[in-house]
Design a protein around this motif. Structure first.
Motif, PDB file in Angstrom:
ATOM      1  N   GLU A 184       0.794  -1.168   0.000  1.00 18.74           N
ATOM      2  CA  GLU A 184      -0.109   0.029   0.020  1.00 18.74           C
ATOM      3  C   GLU A 184       0.972   1.396   0.126  1.00 18.74           C
ATOM      4  O   GLU A 184       0.680   2.272  -0.825  1.00 18.74           O
ATOM      5  N   ALA A 239       1.028   4.154  -2.884  1.00 13.38           N
ATOM      6  CA  ALA A 239       0.940   5.652  -2.311  1.00 13.38           C
ATOM      7  C   ALA A 239       2.063   6.424  -2.947  1.00 13.38           C
ATOM      8  O   ALA A 239       1.793   7.571  -3.654  1.00 13.38           O
ATOM      9  N   SER A 298      -3.597   6.530   4.842  1.00 14.29           N
ATOM     10  CA  SER A 298      -4.066   7.501   3.827  1.00 14.29           C
ATOM     11  C   SER A 298      -4.302   8.714   3.958  1.00 14.29           C
ATOM     12  O   SER A 298      -4.420   9.741   3.173  1.00 14.29           O
TER      13      SER A 298
END
Length: 96
Positions: free
Chosen positions: A8, A12, A79
């Motif tokens: 992840e 990103a 996030s």
């Protein structure tokens, strides 16, 4: 909010040009024409940052602003950090 896993985080970073992981935080250095533009970036970003409720670690010297992003509650990059990085990039692009 959970911190990014390895894949992840890699994904990103791929979508955040110029950002890197330094000491466990998303890091970027912005350069502007002069102090007024650097300070303008910080002042403009402060409004979005406060609205978001997610505050960066940042440092300004003349025409440079160094930014580090991490989510302390999650003990890592989340996030929220990627979202704030995108907002900062958008603001910076209008002042550079």
């Amino acid at each position: 909010m959970q911190k990014f896993s390895g894949p992840e985080l890699k994904e990103a970073l791929f979508s955040l040009p110029g950002w890197a992981v330094v000491e466990g935080k998303l890091h970027k250095e912005y350069k502007f024409a002069d102090f007024i533009h650097a300070f303008g970036f910080m002042a403009t970003a402060a409004l979005a940052i406060e609205k978001m409720g997610h505050h960066p670690e940042w440092f300004n010297v003349y025409n440079r602003v160094m930014v580090d992003l991490t989510t302390h509650d999650a003990q890592g990059i989340t996030s929220k950090d990627a979202d704030l990085a995108r907002i900062l990039d958008d603001i910076a692009s209008k002042l550079q």
